[in-house]
Design an enzyme around this catalytic site. Structure first.
Site, PDB file in Angstrom:
ATOM      1  N   TYR A 154       0.847  -1.192   0.000  1.00  0.00           N
ATOM      2  CA  TYR A 154       0.000   0.000   0.000  1.00  0.00           C
ATOM      3  C   TYR A 154       0.876   1.233   0.000  1.00  0.00           C
ATOM      4  CZ  TYR A 154      -3.492   3.404   1.573  1.00  0.00           C
ATOM      5  OH  TYR A 154      -4.322   4.500   1.688  1.00  0.00           O
ATOM      6  N   ASP A 249       9.379   2.892  -0.237  1.00  0.00           N
ATOM      7  CA  ASP A 249       8.324   3.497   0.568  1.00  0.00           C
ATOM      8  C   ASP A 249       8.586   3.110   2.018  1.00  0.00           C
ATOM      9  OD1 ASP A 249       6.067   4.250   1.937  1.00  0.00           O
ATOM     10  OD2 ASP A 249       4.667   3.560   0.410  1.00  0.00           O
ATOM     11  N   LYS A 277       4.873   9.082   9.343  1.00  0.00           N
ATOM     12  CA  LYS A 277       4.701   8.480  10.661  1.00  0.00           C
ATOM     13  C   LYS A 277       5.734   8.944  11.685  1.00  0.00           C
ATOM     14  CE  LYS A 277       2.300   4.440   8.779  1.00  0.00           C
ATOM     15  NZ  LYS A 277       0.923   4.735   9.185  1.00  0.00           N
TER      16      LYS A 277
END
Length: 437
Positions: A154, A249, A277
C-alpha cells in the site's frame, strides 16, 4: 487497574457505540480511515479518549495495551514527555506560518544524516502525498511513464497506486477503487511481492518504459511480510541496469526498524525514499527525498511542481525532532527489537501449545502474525489466512485489554514504553485468547 489482563467480555462499550452511530450520520462509514470501522473483525470500534505510554483508554474508560500505536507513528509510546513538551512550546509560538522555519532544516538535516541515500528532503503532509510526489519526480527525471509496484503493498490512496493495494483495500475486500480511471491505472504494472523473476520479465519486455519500481522494503500493509533474501538487492540491480529509479516506501519502516530505516537494515541505497509516521512524532507528516540531482528537479529549484499550505508544519517538525532525538539514545532500537521478537516468538509458542497453525515474525519495532498453515511470502499467500479465526482472536484479546489492529492484513508495532512487564501481560492474554477462540 493499569494493564489489567482480566478478561471482561461484559465490559461496557455503550459510549463508543453511541459515538459510532452519531459519527455515521456525518462521516462516511463513521470513520476517517476505513480499517478503523472494524469491518474486518466485526463489532463496535472503540473511540479513544486518551493514551499514555503503552496504553490507550476509550470513552467507556476501558484501558488497553496498544499495539497499533497510531499505525506505527509512536515508537516512544503515547504522550511521551519530550514530544508533549516540544509540541507545547511550539504551539505557544504559533501553529502554522506558511513560511520557512528553522525546524524544517533541522529535521531535514537529521534525516539526511541517518539515511545516506537521502541527500535532500521535501516535507509534505501525508504519506500519500509523499508517494504521489515521488512518482511524479521519477517520471520527470526519466521521461518515462510506467511504474512497477507489488501486490499487497500500500502506497497511499493516489489513483495509480490503488491497484492490488493492501491495507484497508485488502481488509474490505475491494478489488480496486471505483473512481480510478483506466488511464490512471494503465501505467501501473503490478507484480507479486518477493518475485524477482517477475520483475526480470517485465524489464525484459518493457524496460525502456519503466520510470521506477516502488516497494515497501518490508511489507506491512498485507500484514508483516519480510523481503526474501536477494529481493531488494535484485531490484537495485535491475533498476540501475535499465535506467529506472528505485523508490523505497519507508513511510512505515523509516526510523522504526532501524534509525536509518530498512535501507540501513538491508544495506540498499534507493534513488528516492518516502517517509511519514515516525518523523512527525504522531502528527500529520510526510516527506520524500533522495539523490541531490533528482531532488533539485523539484520546484522552485527545478520544473517539477509540488506545493502544500501545511508542508513542514512547525508542530509536526517539533514533534518529529523530539522523537528522532529520543530514538538516537543508546539502546533504543535494541529495546524495540527485543520487545517485537518476544511478542512474535511468544504468540507462536502460544499457538503451538493450542494446536493452532500460525506464522509469526518480527523486525525492528514491527511484528505480526497470520493464521496460516504455510509460509507467507506475498499477497497471495497472505490471503490464504483464516480471517474468521483472526476476528475471534482479536475480540478475545480486546476483552483481555490488548488492542491489536482490527485486520489480519496489518502489521503490529511496539514502543519503548512496552517493557518486559507489558510483554508478559500481553502473552498471558494471548494464551487465554487461544483457549477462547
Amino acid at each position: 487497574m493499569a494493564g489489567s489482563i482480566e478478561a471482561t467480555p461484559t465490559r461496557t462499550t455503550q459510549r463508543s457505540a453511541a459515538l459510532f452511530a452519531e459519527a455515521q450520520r456525518v462521516i462516511p462509514g463513521g470513520v476517517n480511515s476505513p480499517v478503523r470501522a472494524f469491518h474486518g473483525v466485526g463489532g463496535t470500534p472503540r473511540f479513544i479518549a486518551r493514551g499514555y505510554g503503552a496504553y490507550i483508554v476509550d470513552v467507556d474508560n476501558n484501558e488497553y495495551l496498544d499495539y497499533v500505536l497510531s499505525w506505527g507513528a509512536l515508537p516512544l509510546g503515547h504522550a511521551h514527555p519530550a514530544v508533549v513538551e516540544a509540541i507545547t512550546k511550539q504551539a505557544e509560538r504559533g501553529t502554522s506560518y506558511g513560511a520557512p522555519t528553522e525546524l524544517e532544516t533541522e529535521l531535514a538535516a537529521l534525516i539526511t544524516e541517518v539515511m545516506p541515500a537521502v541527500a535532500m528532503v521535501r516535507f509534505v503532509s501525508s504519506g500519500t502525498e509523499a508517494v504521489m510526489s515521488a512518482l511524479r519526480l521519477a517520471r520527470a527525471a526519466t521521461e518515462r511513464s510506467v511504474i512497477v509496484k507489488f501486490e499487497g503493498c500500500y502506497h497511499g490512496h493516489a489513483d495509480s497506486m490503488l491497484v492490488s493495494a493492501g491495507s484497508g483495500v485488502a481488509t474490505l475486500g475491494l478489488p480496486d477503487s471505483p473512481g480510478v480511471t483506466h488511464g490512471a491505472a494503465s501505467d501501473t504494472v503490478t507484480l507479486p511481492f518477493n518475485s524477482l523473476s517477475a520483475v526480470e520479465r517485465v524489464f525484459s519486455d518493457r524496460g525502456g518504459e519503466i520510470a521506477a519500481v516502488i516497494v515497501e522494503p518490508i511489507a506491512g500493509n498485507m500484514g508483516l511480510v519480510l523481503p526474501a533474501h536477494g529481493f531488494l538487492a535484485g531490484l537495485r540491480r535491475l533498476t540501475s541496469a535499465n535506467g529506472a529509479l528505485l523508490i523505497f516506501d519507508e513511510v512505515m519502516t523509516g526510523a522504526r526498524v532501524a534509525r536509518g530505516g530498512a535501507q540501513e537494515l538491508y544495506g540498499i541505497a534507493p534513488d528516492l525514499t518516502t517517509l511519514g509516521k515516525v518523523i512527525g512524532g504522531g502528527l500529520p507528516v510526510g516527506a520524500y527525498g533522495g539523490r541531490a540531482d533528482l531532488m533539485r528537479l523539484v520546484a522552485p529549484a527545478g520544473p517539477v511542481y509540488q506545493a502544500g499550505t501545511l508542508s513542514g508544519n512547525p508542530l509536526a517538525m517539533a514533534a518529529g525532532l523530539a522523537t528522532m532525538r529520543e530514538l538516537a539514545k543508546p539502546g533504543a532500537y535494541e529495546a524495540l527489537r527485543v520487545a517485537s521478537r518476544a511478542l512474535a516468538d511468544g504468540i507462536a509458542d502460544c499457538a503451538r501449545r493450542a494446536g493452532v497453525a500460525i506464522q509469526a515474525g518480527a523486525v525492528g519495532g514491527m511484528w505480526g502474525f497470520f493464521f496460516n498453515d504455510g509460509p507467507v511470502i506475498d499477497y497471495t499467500s497472505a490471503k490464504r489466512s483464516d480471517t474468521a479465526r483472526f476476528a475471534r482472536f482479536f475480540h478475545a484479546c480486546l476483552n483481555g485489554d490488548v488492542y491489536l489492529a482490527p485486520s489480519q492484513f496489518e502489521a503490529c508495532f511496539v514502543s519503548l514504553a512496552h517493557d518486559a512487564d507489558a510483554v508478559a501481560r500481553t502473552l498471558e492474554v494471548f494464551r487465554r485468547a487461544f483457549e477462547q477462540s
